[in-house]
Design a protein around this motif. Structure first.
Motif, PDB file in Angstrom:
ATOM      1  N   ASN A 141      -8.561  -1.913  -5.094  1.00 50.63           N
ATOM      2  CA  ASN A 141      -7.865  -1.136  -4.060  1.00 50.63           C
ATOM      3  C   ASN A 141      -8.466   0.257  -3.933  1.00 50.63           C
ATOM      4  OD1 ASN A 141      -6.004  -2.970  -3.003  1.00 50.63           O
ATOM      5  ND2 ASN A 141      -4.530  -2.601  -4.636  1.00 50.63           N
TER       6      ASN A 141
ATOM      7  N   GLY B  82      -9.792  -1.179  -0.920  1.00 51.69           N
ATOM      8  CA  GLY B  82      -8.483  -1.464  -0.322  1.00 51.69           C
ATOM      9  C   GLY B  82      -8.240  -2.940  -0.095  1.00 51.69           C
TER      10      GLY B  82
ATOM     11  N   MET C 235      -6.222  -2.903  -8.916  1.00 54.82           N
ATOM     12  CA  MET C 235      -6.141  -1.498  -8.511  1.00 54.82           C
ATOM     13  C   MET C 235      -7.508  -0.828  -8.464  1.00 54.82           C
ATOM     14  SD  MET C 235      -3.098  -0.921  -7.559  1.00 54.82           S
ATOM     15  CE  MET C 235      -2.266   0.665  -7.739  1.00 54.82           C
TER      16      MET C 235
ATOM     17  N   TRP D  78      -4.555  -4.280  -0.674  1.00 48.43           N
ATOM     18  CA  TRP D  78      -3.670  -3.592   0.270  1.00 48.43           C
ATOM     19  C   TRP D  78      -3.894  -4.099   1.694  1.00 48.43           C
ATOM     20  CZ3 TRP D  78      -5.005   1.968  -1.840  1.00 48.43           C
ATOM     21  CH2 TRP D  78      -4.307   2.172  -3.046  1.00 48.43           C
ATOM     22  N   ASN D  79      -5.145  -4.230   2.084  1.00 51.95           N
ATOM     23  CA  ASN D  79      -5.438  -4.670   3.454  1.00 51.95           C
ATOM     24  C   ASN D  79      -4.912  -6.068   3.725  1.00 51.95           C
ATOM     25  OD1 ASN D  79      -6.740  -2.254   3.955  1.00 51.95           O
ATOM     26  ND2 ASN D  79      -8.772  -3.055   3.487  1.00 51.95           N
TER      27      ASN D  79
ATOM     28  N   ASN E 280       0.835  -1.198   0.000  1.00 49.91           N
ATOM     29  CA  ASN E 280       0.000   0.000   0.000  1.00 49.91           C
ATOM     30  C   ASN E 280       0.875   1.254   0.000  1.00 49.91           C
ATOM     31  OD1 ASN E 280      -1.896   1.992   0.355  1.00 49.91           O
ATOM     32  ND2 ASN E 280      -2.851   1.091   2.154  1.00 49.91           N
TER      33      ASN E 280
END
Length: 540
Positions: free
Chosen positions: A511, A515, A508, A518-519, A381
């Protein structure tokens, strides 16, 4: 599993069609029609969008061509297309815009006409959220329906015309598969496939990777999807590819986290991923302890490629993972002396009013191809991510805005360029393949460039997505999402896809929306440890 699954109204609407279409593609499209020819035995599915209707129907044995017939009144039908496939996207803006359209699919067999099915469907105005749903789902298909059947992995390329100059339709990509794993997890969360279907696919992928060629625990760039044997990327690049393996394990570690608190079979997949992770010898790729990582190693040519990973480019994730390894870690010196070149990675420049902090290799004045802002950041992230060299959110956002400004300025005078058509990155091109970037521009736009940048430039990227769909339509959109490249300047609209460009779009966009990737990746304790070792800070 993550604690808050995604269930949105628009997502539920599409999910039922997507699950049914999945059943159709995997079952009905392969069925034999030898038992009879009553039209009741065939299936026709239709879904209406804003500019087009998607049709899927049963495959009829012995038929090579199907006629797609359409009518705006249900009485007078006209021929829309003759196709050999059993899926068709009809861009129906010349019929009833946001109205009901009637379809019939006909086949000729043994001198008689067989009606596969008849249906009616309504196109409708779509919100921005619904458009993102559609593009995500279509692109997800590359990694679901388009996967190499034996391995479950992502094929390096899919050419809709079926022409593969190097006979490589069965060659799979390790890095592209890692990108696709984020998309498959998204597919489960959004209800495009069931948890059971996802688990089955991940078991297949992990099982293939366990048996496939590896060199000091590192996979090659390409594998033969049928055998698991290495397919050389070039003459001396016939062994380990550390960067592509980093992209792969980035996705696998996100999956490990996704399954860490799941069912017994899901935890078993997570455990198998952990074993693969532990066998990756990152420290081997320092050539005996040099303070830098090397991209390649070959069992035949050893270190002949001799390509050190020095920043800045797409390879940041490789150092994060190498530092995070629980069994074969590198020390921070490799990062600071090798990747960061003892601080020489810094190269403060400004273009179009936007600052870059880092030395973009080979494109120092205006930044590199936009995939540099994507590949390392599907799981890592960049929001609030900083070290002594850069603020990575600002770097990625500014690189994107410079790329966009270059197209708006359009010093090359290329047709179509502007605020709603920008995005230079590596993709197919008029000269086969090109790592397009400001300063290396031949008039070819890669849809993945702007769309995968949507976390950084949500409004600007959405303008490109809408322009592509509404103004270019069937020239640029197919069953697996937007094609890899396009150029109004050259009339260049190849119906071809690359995994490494499709994968970042699904990941993406998700994301940006939730998210998810990323999470998952950032919650891993070993990743947090690696970031700490290298001196990264994280914040809002």
């Amino acid at each position: 599993m993550i604690s808050s699954p995604i269930h949105k109204k628009s997502t539920r609407r599409y999910s039922s069609f997507f699950l049914l279409s999945g059943i159709l593609l995997f079952a009905l499209l392969a069925q034999s029609c030898q038992e009879g020819e009553s039209k009741n035995e065939y299936t026709l599915l239709a879904e209406g969008y804003d500019q087009h209707v998607e049709l899927q129907w049963s495959k009829l044995e012995g038929v090579d061509v199907y006629e797609v017939m359409a009518s705006s009144d249900g009485k007078n039908y006209e021929l829309r297309a003759e196709v050999s496939d059993t899926i068709y996207l009809d861009f129906a803006e010349d019929l009833k815009r946001h109205g009901r359209i009637h379809y019939s699919i006909l086949a000729q067999k043994e001198n008689k006409t067989i009606e596969i099915g008849k249906t009616e469907v309504q196109t409708r105005k779509m919100s921005d959220e619904e458009l993102m749903d559609m593009i995500q789902q279509y692109t997800f298909r590359y990694f679901w329906h388009g996967a190499e059947p034996n391995s479950g992995m992502a094929p390096e390329r899919i050419h809709i015309d079926g022409e593969y100059e190097n006979n490589d339709a069965h060659i799979v990509t390790t890095g592209g598969t890692g990108f696709g794993i984020f998309g498959l997890i998204t597919g489960i969360e959004r209800g495009w496939i069931s948890e059971e279907q996802g688990l089955e696919r991940f078991e297949k992928i992990v099982g293939f990777l366990e048996k496939a060629d590896r060199f000091h625990g590192i996979w090659p760039h390409w594998l033969d999807g049928k055998t698991g044997k290495t397919k050389a990327f070039s003459e001396k690049d016939d062994g380990a590819d550390l960067v592509e393996s980093a992209f792969l394990i980035q996705g696998l570690l996100a999956l490990r986290e996704y399954y860490s608190d799941g069912s017994a079979p899901q935890k078993a997949v997570a455990d198998r991923i952990q074993k693969l992770w532990e066998t990756m010898e990152w420290d081997w790729f320092t050539q005996g302890g040099k303070n830098v990582l090397y991209w390649h190693w070959s069992p035949k040519h050893e270190w002949a490629m001799n390509f050190p990973l020095e920043g800045y480019n797409e390879c940041l994730i490789t150092y994060v993972l190498a530092a995070a390894s629980p069994t074969h870690p590198i020390g921070p010196e490799a990062y600071h002396e090798g990747w960061a070149r003892n601080g020489k990675i810094n190269n403060a420049v400004q273009a179009y009013g936007f600052d870059l902090q880092l030395l973009h290799n080979g494109s120092e004045k205006m930044g590199g191809p936009l995939f540099w802002a994507h590949y390392s950041y599907l799981g890592l992230n960049p929001k609030g991510l900083k070290d002594r060299y850069a603020d990575y959110w600002e770097e990625n956002r500014n690189q994107t805005l410079i790329n966009r400004a270059w197209a708006i300025e359009n010093s090359g005078g290329f047709k179509g360029y502007g605020e709603d058509l920008w995005g230079l990155t590596a993709s197919y091109s008029i000269n086969f393949y090109n790592a397009h970037h400001p300063g290396n521009d031949n008039g070819v736009i890669s849809p993945t460039a702007a769309i995968s940048s949507i976390p950084y430039t949500p409004e600007e990227s959405m303008r490109v997505l809408k322009n592509l769909y509404y103004n270019y339509g069937e020239k640029v959109l197919g069953r697996y999402g937007f094609y890899d490249a396009m150029s109004p300047e050259h009339g260049f609209y190849p119906q071809r896809y690359l995994a490494i460009d499709q994968g970042p779009m699904v990941a993406m966009i998700e994301n940006h929306r939730t998210g998810l990737g990323w999470n998952l990746f950032m919650q891993a304790s070993d990743i947090q440890n690696g970031l700490k070792i290298l001196g990264f800070e994280q914040g809002n």
